[in-house]
Design an enzyme around this catalytic site. Structure first.
Site, PDB file in Angstrom:
ATOM      1  N   ASP A 126       0.857  -1.186   0.000  1.00 19.45           N
ATOM      2  CA  ASP A 126       0.000   0.000   0.000  1.00 19.45           C
ATOM      3  C   ASP A 126       0.892   1.234   0.000  1.00 19.45           C
ATOM      4  OD1 ASP A 126      -2.447  -1.388   0.058  1.00 19.45           O
ATOM      5  OD2 ASP A 126      -2.387  -1.543   2.244  1.00 19.45           O
ATOM      6  N   ASP A 144      -6.905  -1.491  -4.582  1.00 16.72           N
ATOM      7  CA  ASP A 144      -7.966  -1.169  -3.627  1.00 16.72           C
ATOM      8  C   ASP A 144      -8.904  -0.111  -4.194  1.00 16.72           C
ATOM      9  OD1 ASP A 144      -6.675  -2.884  -1.833  1.00 16.72           O
ATOM     10  OD2 ASP A 144      -5.576  -1.250  -0.874  1.00 16.72           O
TER      11      ASP A 144
END
Length: 166
Positions: A126, A144
């Site tokens: 991330d 995401d």
């Protein structure tokens, strides 16, 4: 039982698979950049509300189960692969329904992107960090984002379908 939707045309699933592939490539390319240029925990200030960071998420959304003993890696890989197979089946059945198929393609590209991370690294990379006045939204990535956009479009497709049915 036939599915009706707001936008319906005949079509093939190839454009939707191509969209999923593009999202997958963009996701993996950005993660390669982050892995190549950032060490775990590094951050770059971009604006007063956004940083680029390197975070490893061994859990699911919002780091759910991240502190588990390792079984979650395999669990989330299986869930992601099962979802991908189901989505491909749904795309084959509903390729002409544009909004519905767009949503599925976004979710497919994102799901496979995160499954690849879990397979290669044991965690999801991330790097997008939004914050305001001391509040931080959990870091996330392109996969995401694609999954979230797909989920919103699925809800919109259903609302439009129900509205049209009235």
């Amino acid at each position: 039982m036939a599915r009706t939707t707001f936008v319906k045309t005949s079509g093939t699933m190839l454009p939707w698979l191509a969209l999923a592939l593009i999202l997958l490539i963009v996701d993996q390319f950005t993660k390669v950049l982050i892995l190549g240029y950032y060490r775990l925990g590094d951050a770059t200030y971009v604006t007063s509300f956004f940083n680029v960071v390197r975070v490893h998420n061994s859990g699911a959304a919002f780091s759910f189960l991240a502190s588990a003993s390792g079984w979650q890696r395999w669990f989330f890989m299986v869930i992601g692969l099962a979802a991908a197979l189901f989505i491909v089946w749904m795309l084959k059945s509903h390729a002409g329904q544009k909004l519905f198929s767009f949503a599925l393609a976004c979710i497919l590209g994102g799901a496979i992107g995160n499954v690849i991370d879990r397979m290669l690294h044991g965690y999801v990379v991330d790097f997008l960090d939004f914050h305001y006045a001391g509040w931080h939204f959990p870091a996330f990535n392109i996969a995401d984002s694609a999954i979230s956009i797909g989920a919103v479009c699925l809800i919109l497709d259903e609302l439009l379908r129900v509205r049209k049915a009235k």
